[in-house]
Design a protein around this motif. Structure first.
Motif, short mmCIF file in Angstrom:
data_model
loop_
_atom_site.label_atom_id
_atom_site.label_comp_id
_atom_site.label_asym_id
_atom_site.label_seq_id
_atom_site.Cartn_x
_atom_site.Cartn_y
_atom_site.Cartn_z
N ARG A 95 -105.21 -24.08 -63.48
CA ARG A 95 -104.29 -25.26 -63.48
C ARG A 95 -103.95 -25.11 -62.05
NH1 ARG A 95 -103.65 -30.04 -62.54
NH2 ARG A 95 -101.61 -30.50 -61.87
N LEU A 96 -103.57 -24.17 -61.47
CA LEU A 96 -102.92 -23.86 -60.25
C LEU A 96 -104.08 -24.32 -59.12
CD1 LEU A 96 -100.84 -20.62 -60.28
CD2 LEU A 96 -100.01 -22.93 -60.14
N ALA A 97 -105.28 -23.87 -59.28
CA ALA A 97 -106.35 -24.30 -58.47
C ALA A 97 -106.70 -25.71 -58.48
CB ALA A 97 -107.59 -23.78 -58.76
N SER A 98 -106.34 -26.60 -59.58
CA SER A 98 -106.37 -27.90 -59.62
C SER A 98 -105.53 -28.65 -58.92
CB SER A 98 -106.70 -28.21 -61.09
OG SER A 98 -107.92 -27.89 -61.87
N SER A 99 -104.20 -27.95 -59.24
CA SER A 99 -103.00 -28.44 -58.48
C SER A 99 -103.28 -28.42 -56.97
CB SER A 99 -101.85 -27.68 -58.79
OG SER A 99 -100.64 -28.03 -58.48
N ALA A 100 -103.54 -27.25 -56.43
CA ALA A 100 -103.89 -27.04 -55.10
C ALA A 100 -105.08 -28.30 -54.36
CB ALA A 100 -104.47 -25.59 -54.89
N ARG A 101 -106.03 -28.53 -55.23
CA ARG A 101 -107.01 -29.50 -54.95
C ARG A 101 -106.16 -30.74 -54.71
NH1 ARG A 101 -110.31 -27.01 -58.26
NH2 ARG A 101 -109.90 -28.20 -60.28
N GLU A 102 -105.28 -30.92 -55.71
CA GLU A 102 -104.37 -32.34 -55.84
C GLU A 102 -103.45 -32.36 -54.47
OE1 GLU A 102 -102.66 -32.29 -59.66
OE2 GLU A 102 -104.76 -32.15 -60.79
N HIS A 103 -102.85 -31.21 -54.45
CA HIS A 103 -101.74 -31.33 -53.12
C HIS A 103 -102.71 -31.57 -51.93
CE1 HIS A 103 -98.67 -29.12 -55.54
NE2 HIS A 103 -98.09 -30.41 -54.96
N ARG A 104 -103.95 -31.06 -51.68
CA ARG A 104 -104.51 -31.30 -50.67
C ARG A 104 -104.98 -32.61 -50.38
NH1 ARG A 104 -110.17 -29.12 -51.69
NH2 ARG A 104 -110.36 -31.05 -52.62
N GLU A 105 -105.35 -33.37 -51.55
CA GLU A 105 -105.82 -34.95 -51.40
C GLU A 105 -104.55 -35.47 -51.01
OE1 GLU A 105 -107.45 -35.44 -55.36
OE2 GLU A 105 -109.32 -34.26 -55.16
N VAL A 106 -103.33 -35.24 -51.56
CA VAL A 106 -102.14 -35.93 -51.14
C VAL A 106 -101.98 -35.71 -49.55
CG1 VAL A 106 -99.72 -35.95 -51.62
CG2 VAL A 106 -101.07 -35.59 -53.23
N CYS A 107 -102.05 -34.46 -49.09
CA CYS A 107 -101.74 -34.32 -47.81
C CYS A 107 -103.02 -35.01 -46.68
CB CYS A 107 -102.03 -32.82 -47.44
SG CYS A 107 -100.74 -31.83 -48.05
N THR A 108 -104.20 -35.03 -47.22
CA THR A 108 -104.94 -35.83 -46.54
C THR A 108 -105.01 -37.13 -46.59
OG1 THR A 108 -106.78 -34.15 -47.23
CG2 THR A 108 -107.52 -36.27 -46.46
N ALA A 109 -104.28 -37.91 -47.60
CA ALA A 109 -104.07 -39.21 -47.78
C ALA A 109 -103.05 -39.71 -46.75
CB ALA A 109 -103.65 -39.54 -49.02
N ILE A 110 -101.87 -38.79 -46.78
CA ILE A 110 -100.72 -38.91 -46.01
C ILE A 110 -101.29 -38.77 -44.45
CG2 ILE A 110 -98.46 -37.73 -45.16
CD1 ILE A 110 -98.03 -37.05 -48.18
N ALA A 111 -102.01 -37.98 -44.06
CA ALA A 111 -102.48 -37.85 -42.73
C ALA A 111 -103.49 -38.86 -42.26
CB ALA A 111 -103.39 -36.61 -42.57
N SER A 112 -103.84 -39.77 -43.38
CA SER A 112 -104.77 -40.88 -43.01
C SER A 112 -103.91 -42.12 -42.55
CB SER A 112 -105.73 -41.28 -44.09
OG SER A 112 -105.04 -41.82 -44.96
N GLY A 113 -102.74 -42.12 -42.82
CA GLY A 113 -101.85 -43.29 -42.66
C GLY A 113 -102.08 -44.35 -43.72
N ASP A 114 -102.60 -44.09 -44.84
CA ASP A 114 -102.61 -45.25 -45.81
C ASP A 114 -101.82 -44.99 -46.80
OD1 ASP A 114 -103.45 -46.68 -47.67
OD2 ASP A 114 -105.54 -46.53 -47.65
N PRO A 115 -100.62 -45.77 -47.09
CA PRO A 115 -99.56 -45.51 -47.84
C PRO A 115 -100.12 -45.79 -49.32
CG PRO A 115 -99.19 -47.55 -46.72
CD PRO A 115 -100.46 -46.97 -45.80
N GLU A 116 -101.01 -46.84 -49.51
CA GLU A 116 -101.67 -47.06 -50.75
C GLU A 116 -102.17 -45.73 -51.37
OE1 GLU A 116 -100.84 -49.36 -52.59
OE2 GLU A 116 -99.65 -50.24 -51.33
#
Length: 230
Positions: free
Chosen positions: A170-191
């Motif tokens: 679960r922690l590994a999955s959570s790390a992937r999810e957090h990575r996706e959040v960071c990548t999305a924020i970095a892209s500048g796309d709020p949606e």
């Protein structure tokens, strides 16, 4: 720093870290002696912990570390979902892309090490990394009212997360999810950022709820709390 503030900070951190577990008696004499202060500032610290919901005043026992039930987690997530999703959206609009790209890379590395031999050490490192993400989002959003609400809520969620005893998978999955959040924020796309955060939160809620409901120790602590009138 005032003695009462020092006592409050120490006890609060010990509760959040799990050093003081739910149901632990916070006796005035014992805690005052341990922390090296008089009982008056300790009482002030205990009153603040009770106001925060991190401790309960029980009849017959005194002040104890509060427990967290699956129902409490549900209520916290009712508040957490809209606040965290909106924060992710605003961070995408206002944040520094380079900072969140760097965090995404660190979450990628964390995912690869979470199942290392020294599991407790890796878990702690991961939790600190999630706190860095929280700080980065708060600074990007730059809304003190939103940040204050999130800080108060996260104190309880930190405890729920630690008590849930996350499995490495679960922690590994959570790390992937957090990575996706960071990548999305970095892209500048709020949606995209809001959607990535929502996916992570829903999966976290499902896991924490299942862990709490299946824990005999947690059921016992919850039962004891309900049977002890304030």
């Amino acid at each position: 720093m005032r003695a009462s503030d020092r006592a409050y900070d120490t006890l609060r951190q010990e509760i959040l870290d799990g050093a003081l577990t739910p149901g632990t008696l916070l006796g005035e004499v014992e805690q005052a002696e341990r922390l090296g202060l008089s009982r008056t500032p300790l009482r002030e610290a205990l009153s603040r912990l009770i106001a925060d919901g991190l401790a309960d005043q029980t009849k017959g026992r005194g002040t104890v570390v509060s427990s967290i039930s699956a129902a409490d987690v549900d209520l916290l997530f009712e508040l957490r979902l809209p606040l965290e999703v909106q924060s992710a959206r605003l961070a995408a609009e206002r944040g520094d892309p380079a900072r969140f790209t760097a965090l995404a890379q660190r979450f990628t590395a964390a995912e690869k090490t979470l199942q290392a031999r020294d599991q407790a050490r890796e878990d702690e490192h991961y939790y600190r990394l999630t706190e860095e993400l929280d700080e980065a989002v708060a600074e990007a959003v730059a809304n003190p009212y939103l940040s204050h609400s999130l800080r108060s809520m996260r104190a309880h969620l930190v405890r729920a997360r630690r008590l849930a005893q996350h499995e490495p998978e679960r922690l590994a999955s959570s790390a992937r999810e957090h990575r996706e959040v960071c990548t999305a924020i970095a892209s500048g796309d709020p949606e995209t950022a809001g959607a990535a955060m929502l996916i992570h939160l829903r999966r976290s809620l499902a896991y924490i709820t299942a862990q709490h409901e299946s824990s005999p120790q947690h059921r016992s602590l919850t039962s004891n709390r309900e049977e002890s009138p304030a």
